[in-house]
Design an enzyme around this catalytic site. Sequence first.
Site, PDB file in Angstrom:
ATOM      1  CE  LYS A 204      -3.617   2.483   2.382  1.00 53.07           C
ATOM      2  NZ  LYS A 204      -4.726   2.422   3.330  1.00 53.07           N
ATOM      3  CE  LYS A 259      -6.038   1.901  -0.647  1.00 57.05           C
ATOM      4  NZ  LYS A 259      -6.502   1.920   0.691  1.00 57.05           N
TER       5      LYS A 259
HETATM    6  C1  PBG Z   1      -7.771   3.405   5.294  1.00 54.82           C
HETATM    7  C2  PBG Z   1      -7.978   3.247   3.832  1.00 54.82           C
HETATM    8  C3  PBG Z   1      -7.743   4.186   2.805  1.00 54.82           C
HETATM    9  C4  PBG Z   1      -8.222   3.608   1.646  1.00 54.82           C
HETATM   10  C5  PBG Z   1      -8.692   2.332   1.970  1.00 54.82           C
HETATM   11  N1  PBG Z   1      -8.511   2.113   3.322  1.00 54.82           N
HETATM   12  C6  PBG Z   1      -7.239   5.585   2.843  1.00 54.82           C
HETATM   13  C7  PBG Z   1      -5.909   5.869   3.357  1.00 54.82           C
HETATM   14  O1  PBG Z   1      -5.073   5.010   3.579  1.00 54.82           O
HETATM   15  O2  PBG Z   1      -5.685   7.075   3.588  1.00 54.82           O
HETATM   16  C8  PBG Z   1      -8.231   4.284   0.310  1.00 54.82           C
HETATM   17  C9  PBG Z   1      -9.173   3.723  -0.703  1.00 54.82           C
HETATM   18  C10 PBG Z   1      -9.449   4.588  -1.863  1.00 54.82           C
HETATM   19  O3  PBG Z   1      -8.824   5.639  -2.089  1.00 54.82           O
HETATM   20  O4  PBG Z   1     -10.346   4.212  -2.621  1.00 54.82           O
HETATM   21  N2  PBG Z   1      -6.543   3.096   5.794  1.00 54.82           N
END
Ligand code: PBG
Length: 335
Positions: A204, A259
């Site tokens: 991520k 991601k």
């Molecule tokens: C929470 C989380 C996030 C997303 C999914 N879970 C945001 C972040 O890490 O700030 C983002 C998903 C998206 O942008 O569609 N940790």
Amino acid sequence: MTFSTDRQFPRTRPRRLRRTAFLRSMVRESVLEPGDLILPFFVQEGTGQRTPVPSMPGVERLSIDLAVELARQAAAEGISAMAVFPVTPGEVKSLDAAEAWNPDGLAQRTMRAIKDAVPEIGLMSDAALDPFTTHGQDGIIDDAGYVLNDETTQVLIQQSLSHAAAGVDIIGPSDMMDGRIAAIRDALESAGHIHTCIMSYAAKYASAYYGPFRDAVGSAGNLGKADKKTYQMDPANSDEALHEAALDLAEGADFLMVKPGLPYLDVIHRLKSELKAPVTAYHVSGEYAMLEAAAANGWIDRDRVMLETLMSFKRAGADAILSYHALDAARLLNG
Ligand code: PBG
């Protein structure tokens, strides 16, 4: 040995296999099906409530009763699973994120309602504290604002146990704390939740593509100008993604996730080809927003660009895809 394609022509004409639909179909290498898709959605308090998310045209925050309706529609189209993201009211946010593991929290009530009404659809949850902290970080912070790893993991364990108790099928730790997959797995096993899967947000990235999501769950204002670079990964790195993913597999992750999606197709491909484990792509909120914005201007053909984008994840090696387009894409695929 040199290989000259010139000499093959005209015996070899690749266009022969592109001339008709049946030939193209016979040699198609990747397949995109509704069952590949996971639909993320935002749930809010109330009954009969839907609130549009301005930076995600077409996406609405739904009260639980309407989320159940959405689950029925998704199941009818053959979508495999949904991922629940709660919009936590400001008054229950706190420094210790206690609401995250409230058995009667919004997320937990949503899980029970969907599992009751639409048991055939898979249900996935997010393990991270950002919807529940006053500062919008994914974990517990110290006085300097640094996100504390081991203290956060303890809370993630409680959160995950509450999700498993509410009947969730797959827990998705999206927090990027070190060692949390093993800690969550051990806690689930000890509590008898041996069938609850873990889909680790292994790779991520500290991405600017999450902006619309933070608007949707209402954490953007809490986070302010702060960022998540001390725990999410540097977009410049790809070996590090393999390292993270290998650790998470060893710690007991059932699936890996990459991601965002499109800007990281190379990472999806590397994880799949080098680790040979189930890989999921998260086509995130900012990617959704860009596609919808261009389509709204009439600059691209929305449906075709959407399906081509989702297919690119399959071609890169993803087994499943989280996308806010999942329901529309499934409808198109089902004709
Ligand atoms: C929470 C989380 C996030 C997303 C999914 N879970 C945001 C972040 O890490 O700030 C983002 C998903 C998206 O942008 O569609 N940790």
